[in-house]
Enzyme design. Structure first.
Site, short mmCIF file in Angstrom:
data_model
loop_
_atom_site.label_atom_id
_atom_site.label_comp_id
_atom_site.label_asym_id
_atom_site.label_seq_id
_atom_site.Cartn_x
_atom_site.Cartn_y
_atom_site.Cartn_z
CG ASP A 294 12.16 2.54 -4.63
OD1 ASP A 294 12.47 3.09 -5.70
OD2 ASP A 294 11.17 2.88 -3.96
CB CYS B 224 6.20 0.01 -6.42
SG CYS B 224 5.66 -1.56 -7.09
CB THR C 248 -2.10 -2.05 0.45
OG1 THR C 248 -0.71 -1.73 0.62
CG2 THR C 248 -2.55 -3.01 1.53
NE ARG D 153 -3.94 2.36 -8.31
CZ ARG D 153 -4.13 2.98 -7.15
NH1 ARG D 153 -4.15 2.29 -6.02
NH2 ARG D 153 -4.34 4.29 -7.10
CG ASP E 12 -7.10 -2.51 0.14
OD1 ASP E 12 -8.23 -2.79 0.62
OD2 ASP E 12 -6.77 -1.34 -0.17
CD GLU F 31 -9.32 -2.00 -7.50
OE1 GLU F 31 -8.51 -2.73 -6.91
OE2 GLU F 31 -9.53 -0.82 -7.18
CG HIS G 293 -8.81 0.42 -3.79
ND1 HIS G 293 -8.30 0.31 -5.06
CD2 HIS G 293 -8.06 1.38 -3.19
CE1 HIS G 293 -7.32 1.16 -5.22
NE2 HIS G 293 -7.14 1.83 -4.09
#
Ligand code: NAI
Length: 344
Positions: free
Chosen positions: A174, A202, A229, A231, A255, A260, A292
């Site tokens: 991070d 993130c 999960t 973007r 996800d 999408e 999503h």
């Protein structure tokens, strides 16, 4: 009483928003359509719009909304990469829901991981067909494996706790490490080289777009399991596909997906899917796609509605919106909100 144009309405959205709207004096006009250049005019006569992750709030839409008298964009999501916050500045205020249930998303990430490594998705289909063979269902223990977490905010940290509960070794990257968190931070190259599982938590920004590209895949361990999960734009799909085809990537659980917006949340069964990349990925035996869905728990839906309605009510009463955001967010040195308590 403020009136809100609610875009991309799904049956599971309505009950909680109607409940909190009634309690707070906020009325909703529910539209099935997504917000975009063609549908922005539907908001004429409304004071605010309420949008989700696949609504488009670009410069042109912001201008149309502002000209139609809309004062506030209320995102019922945490991520806001679909909003041109720089263009919105000075024209229209933006609020979001920074946290509604980090557990919902982190638990979904772990559900995907377990489904994948224990082949639950295959076993479920087999036993429904009275096929009780175990051939091809061999998985591996998570205990003792190394998980690399990219992004250690609210969701990433819950996911880390869950992984620790499974006896996994956790490393993380991070750019803004959480002080005193006890998290073992490493650089991205080390994370790619050491991780058996990589999970993305993130936001999608200019810096993080395609954090998983061909060069990153090259550095990964053979057989790595990739979880996204966050973007879709965090992953270069061509690189993902090549990584799967070359057997470098052992499995992928997605996800979210970069393209999408026109597909996810809709029933496309019985239709030909125009997106070749998505079709190809879904056809892979070691890829699991959910549309999503990670946020979708009762607790999260309730928190989303409560926080969003509260922000709308506060804004139109002239109060301070704790969850207002603008392009300066994250740059505390010139954050006006810190001084005047409104972004502009
Ligand atoms: P957060 O703001 O609490 O944490 C994000 C973390 O990412 C921060 O620690 C930040 O320093 C870090 N970060 C920023 N740029 C980075 C980079 N280039 N590389 C690595 N780390 C970076 O956000 P939260 O609540 O944990 O959510 C994370 C993401 O999850 C959201 O941005 C959203 O995209 C996604 N999300 C997905 C949902 C779903 O249903 N699939 C639902 C809710 C959120």
């Amino acid at each position: 009483m403020p009136t809100v144009a609610f875009y991309d309405t799904k049956p599971y959205d309505k009950p909680s928003f109607e409940k909190y709207g009634e309690e707070s004096g906020v009325s909703f006009r529910f539209f099935d359509a997504k917000l975009n250049g063609d549908t922005a005019e539907l908001a004429r006569g409304c004071d605010a719009v309420c949008v989700f992750v696949n609504d488009t709030v670009d410069a042109a839409v912001i201008d149309t909304l502002a000209a139609a008298g809309v004062k506030l964009v209320a995102l019922r999501s945490a991520g806001y990469n679909n909003v041109d916050v720089r263009h919105a500045y000075g024209r229209i205020h933006v609020v979001h829901v920074p946290a509604y249930s980090p557990y919902a998303v982190a638990e979904h990430a772990m559900a995907l991981l377990l489904t994948s490594v224990r082949r639950i998705h295959k076993a479920y289909i087999r036993t429904r067909d009275f096929n009780f063979s175990l051939n091809g269902l061999t998985g591996f223990d998570l205990h003792g494996k190394c998980v690399g977490v990219i992004g250690t905010g609210k969701i990433g940290r819950v996911f880390i706790d869950i992984c620790r509960g499974f006896g996994m070794r956790v490393i993380a990257y991070d750019p803004y490490p959480a002080p005193d968190s006890g998290i073992d931070y490493v650089d991205l190259d080390t994370l790619f080289a050491q991780s058996d599982v990589i999970s993305l938590h993130c936001p999608l920004t200019e810096q993080s777009r395609h954090v998983i590209d061909a060069a990153a895949v090259e550095k990964m361990k053979k057989g790595v399991v990739l979880l996204n999960t966050s973007r879709g734009g965090l992953i270069d799909d061509e690189a993902l596909l090549e990584g799967i085809k070359s057997r470098k990537i052992g499995a992928a659980c997605l996800d979210v997906y970069d393209e999408e917006a026109d597909v996810f949340f809709e029933d496309r069964s019985g239709h030909i899917l125009d997106d070749d990349m998505l079709s190809r990925l879904i056809s892979m035996p070691n890829v699991i796609v959910t549309s999503h869905q990670a946020f979708l728990t009762e607790e999260a839906l309730d928190n989303i509605a409560q926080t969003t309605v509260d922000s709308i009510r506060t804004f139109f009463e002239g109060g301070v919106c704790e969850h207002e955001l603008c392009y300066r967010c994250g740059r505390m040195e010139d954050c006006k909100k810190e001084r005047t308590r409104r972004c502009f």
